[in-house]
Design a protein around this motif. Sequence first.
Motif, PDB file in Angstrom:
ATOM      1  N   ASP A   1       0.828  -1.206   0.000  1.00 53.84           N
ATOM      2  CA  ASP A   1       0.000   0.000   0.000  1.00 53.84           C
ATOM      3  C   ASP A   1       0.862   1.256   0.000  1.00 53.84           C
ATOM      4  N   TYR A   2       1.943   1.231   0.748  1.00 55.81           N
ATOM      5  CA  TYR A   2       2.848   2.378   0.766  1.00 55.81           C
ATOM      6  C   TYR A   2       3.434   2.629  -0.625  1.00 55.81           C
ATOM      7  N   LEU A   3       3.916   1.567  -1.265  1.00 61.49           N
ATOM      8  CA  LEU A   3       4.485   1.711  -2.610  1.00 61.49           C
ATOM      9  C   LEU A   3       3.434   2.194  -3.612  1.00 61.49           C
ATOM     10  N   ARG A   4       2.234   1.665  -3.511  1.00 58.72           N
ATOM     11  CA  ARG A   4       1.146   2.111  -4.394  1.00 58.72           C
ATOM     12  C   ARG A   4       0.858   3.584  -4.177  1.00 58.72           C
TER      13      ARG A   4
ATOM     14  N   LEU B   1       3.574   5.678  -5.800  1.00 57.83           N
ATOM     15  CA  LEU B   1       3.422   5.712  -7.265  1.00 57.83           C
ATOM     16  C   LEU B   1       2.277   6.630  -7.685  1.00 57.83           C
ATOM     17  N   ARG B   2       1.166   6.553  -7.014  1.00 53.49           N
ATOM     18  CA  ARG B   2       0.030   7.413  -7.358  1.00 53.49           C
ATOM     19  C   ARG B   2       0.370   8.881  -7.139  1.00 53.49           C
ATOM     20  N   LYS B   3       1.097   9.137  -6.058  1.00 55.26           N
ATOM     21  CA  LYS B   3       1.519  10.508  -5.769  1.00 55.26           C
ATOM     22  C   LYS B   3       2.412  11.043  -6.888  1.00 55.26           C
ATOM     23  N   ARG B   4       3.323  10.219  -7.379  1.00 56.54           N
ATOM     24  CA  ARG B   4       4.200  10.629  -8.496  1.00 56.54           C
ATOM     25  C   ARG B   4       3.403  10.863  -9.768  1.00 56.54           C
ATOM     26  N   GLN B   5       2.428   9.977 -10.015  1.00 54.65           N
ATOM     27  CA  GLN B   5       1.586  10.146 -11.204  1.00 54.65           C
ATOM     28  C   GLN B   5       0.862  11.470 -11.171  1.00 54.65           C
ATOM     29  N   GLU B   6       0.320  11.813 -10.017  1.00 52.06           N
ATOM     30  CA  GLU B   6      -0.409  13.093  -9.874  1.00 52.06           C
ATOM     31  C   GLU B   6       0.543  14.275 -10.091  1.00 52.06           C
TER      32      GLU B   6
END
Length: 119
Positions: free
Chosen positions: A104-107, A110-115
């Motif tokens: 969950d932390y890694l996900r 990744l989502r934070k970077r995508q945003e």
Amino acid sequence: MTIQEASERYQIPMEVLRTYERWGLCPEAGQAAGERRYDGRDLERLSLILTLRDIGFTGEETERYMRLLERPGTEGDRLRMLEEKRAAALADIHARERQVERMDYLRHQLRKRQETHRK
């Protein structure tokens, strides 16, 4: 009932039935035409064997538990076996929970970077 009938009616794998017979825990049961006959007590034992298998007991542990069951005063030993298996299952659950938390932390990262890249 015969081994085949027990297997079909109660969905008990033949390997479990053969192992049960090999352990020799049911000498009082009847035989007909050289074939073992299963009664209600056998079916109760087989149900317990399947439960022990389902909760992770090995064949050796299952046999030990079933042999203890035949002897009076072994409740403490059987309870210890169940408590050990429970502790191991809980340790596995906690290890899996830690894995999920890391995923969950890694996900999240990744989502934070995508945003950030979309802005």
